[in-house]
Design a protein around this motif. Structure first.
Motif, mmCIF file in Angstrom:
data_model
loop_
_atom_site.group_PDB
_atom_site.id
_atom_site.type_symbol
_atom_site.label_atom_id
_atom_site.label_comp_id
_atom_site.label_asym_id
_atom_site.label_seq_id
_atom_site.Cartn_x
_atom_site.Cartn_y
_atom_site.Cartn_z
ATOM 1 N N GLU A 64 0.832 -1.215 0.000
ATOM 2 C CA GLU A 64 0.000 0.000 0.000
ATOM 3 C C GLU A 64 0.860 1.255 0.000
ATOM 4 O O GLU A 64 0.601 2.192 -0.753
ATOM 5 N N ALA A 65 1.882 1.255 0.830
ATOM 6 C CA ALA A 65 2.760 2.428 0.903
ATOM 7 C C ALA A 65 3.483 2.641 -0.418
ATOM 8 O O ALA A 65 3.664 3.773 -0.862
ATOM 9 N N HIS A 66 3.870 1.545 -1.070
ATOM 10 C CA HIS A 66 4.570 1.690 -2.350
ATOM 11 C C HIS A 66 3.648 2.250 -3.427
ATOM 12 O O HIS A 66 4.060 3.102 -4.208
ATOM 13 N N SER A 67 2.410 1.791 -3.451
ATOM 14 C CA SER A 67 1.500 2.321 -4.473
ATOM 15 C C SER A 67 1.223 3.806 -4.231
ATOM 16 O O SER A 67 1.180 4.594 -5.181
ATOM 17 N N ASN A 68 1.070 4.199 -2.963
ATOM 18 C CA ASN A 68 0.877 5.623 -2.648
ATOM 19 C C ASN A 68 2.116 6.434 -3.017
ATOM 20 O O ASN A 68 2.015 7.509 -3.614
ATOM 21 N N PHE A 69 3.277 5.916 -2.678
ATOM 22 C CA PHE A 69 4.522 6.616 -2.983
ATOM 23 C C PHE A 69 4.727 6.723 -4.483
ATOM 24 O O PHE A 69 5.157 7.757 -4.992
ATOM 25 N N ASP A 70 4.442 5.644 -5.185
ATOM 26 C CA ASP A 70 4.635 5.630 -6.633
ATOM 27 C C ASP A 70 3.760 6.696 -7.299
ATOM 28 O O ASP A 70 4.213 7.400 -8.202
ATOM 29 N N THR A 71 2.538 6.822 -6.834
ATOM 30 C CA THR A 71 1.634 7.830 -7.381
ATOM 31 C C THR A 71 2.167 9.240 -7.113
ATOM 32 O O THR A 71 2.213 10.082 -8.018
ATOM 33 N N VAL A 76 5.283 14.218 -8.831
ATOM 34 C CA VAL A 76 6.379 15.175 -8.609
ATOM 35 C C VAL A 76 7.277 15.242 -9.835
ATOM 36 O O VAL A 76 7.668 16.335 -10.278
ATOM 37 N N ILE A 77 7.592 14.097 -10.405
ATOM 38 C CA ILE A 77 8.462 14.079 -11.582
ATOM 39 C C ILE A 77 7.782 14.782 -12.757
ATOM 40 O O ILE A 77 8.423 15.562 -13.482
ATOM 41 N N ALA A 112 11.811 1.206 -6.123
ATOM 42 C CA ALA A 112 10.716 0.286 -6.441
ATOM 43 C C ALA A 112 11.231 -1.148 -6.537
ATOM 44 O O ALA A 112 10.588 -2.086 -6.039
ATOM 45 N N ALA A 113 12.401 -1.335 -7.139
ATOM 46 C CA ALA A 113 12.983 -2.672 -7.257
ATOM 47 C C ALA A 113 13.365 -3.219 -5.881
ATOM 48 O O ALA A 113 13.138 -4.405 -5.584
ATOM 49 N N ASP A 114 13.933 -2.359 -5.026
ATOM 50 C CA ASP A 114 14.292 -2.792 -3.673
ATOM 51 C C ASP A 114 13.059 -3.184 -2.868
ATOM 52 O O ASP A 114 13.067 -4.197 -2.159
#
Length: 183
Positions: A64-71, A76-77, A112-114
Motif C-alpha cells: 500500500e505504501a509503495h503504491s501511494n509513494f509511486d503515485t 512530482v516528476i 521500487a525494485a528494492d
C-alpha cells in the motif's frame, strides 16, 4: 413458625460449603473438561500464527505504501518536467535540472525494485511451515531484513536527491525573478 424472608451471607456460605463437602461429585460433574495440550505445543502454534499475521501485515503495508509513494513521486516528476519546460521556454539553461530529473527517475526505479525484492522475500518466507522449517523461515526473514535496510537506504537517497532538485529549482526561479526585474 416464622418464615425466613432472607438468608444472611454467612448462612448462604455455610450451605454452599456443606454441599461442596458433602457432595464433591456434584462439583466435579459441573466442571468443564478441557483436554490438556502437550507442553509447549500451544505456545508454538500461537507464536507461529502471530508471526504469520505480522508477515502478512508487513506485506500489505509495504504494498500500500509503495503504491501511494509511486503515485506521488510520479506526480512530482511530471511537475518537475513541466517546470523545466516553462523555464526553458523563458530561455534559462535547464540541462542540470533535466539531468537531476533523470537521476531522480533512476533512483525511484531502484527504490521500487528494492521494495519489490523485500516483499517477494517476505512472501517466500510464507512458503515454509512455521515451527517445522528447520531454520529456513528464519533465514528468509533475516534476508528480508537485510533487503529492508536497502529499501531504507534507497528511500533516504531519493529524499536527498529530491531536496537537491528543489534547491536547483529555487535557484532557477530566483534567476527568472532577477532577469524579469532587469527588464
Amino acid at each position: 413458625m416464622k418464615k425466613v424472608t432472607s438468608l444472611t451471607p454467612s448462612i448462604v456460605l455455610a450451605i454452599t460449603l456443606t454441599s461442596i463437602i458433602a457432595f464433591p461429585a456434584l462439583l466435579l460433574a459441573q466442571a468443564p473438561v478441557v483436554p490438556a495440550a502437550p507442553a509447549g505445543q500451544a505456545t508454538v502454534a500461537d507464536q507461529c500464527q502471530k508471526v504469520t499475521e505480522k508477515v502478512d501485515l508487513k506485506i500489505s503495508n509495504y504494498s500500500e505504501a509503495h503504491s501511494n509513494f509511486d503515485t506521488r513521486s510520479g506526480a512530482v516528476i511530471e511537475k518537475l518536467k513541466t517546470v523545466s519546460a516553462k523555464l526553458a521556454a523563458r530561455g534559462l539553461d535547464v540541462t542540470a535540472l533535466n539531468a537531476n530529473i533523470t537521476i531522480l527517475e533512476t533512483k525511484r526505479a531502484k527504490l521500487a525494485a528494492d521494495k519489490q525484492a523485500f516483499v517477494s522475500k517476505l512472501q517466500e518466507s510464507k512458503q515454509f511451515t512455521c515451527g517445522a522449517s528447520q531454520g529456513q523461515f528464519k533465514a528468509k526473514i533475516t534476508e528480508a531484513k537485510t533487503l529492508q535496510k536497502a529499501v531504507v537506504t534507497s528511500s533516504k537517497d531519493l529524499q536527498t536527491t529530491a531536496k537537491a532538485i528543489r534547491e536547483n529549482v529555487k535557484t532557477l526561479r530566483a534567476g527568472v525573478a532577477s532577469s524579469t526585474q532587469a527588464i
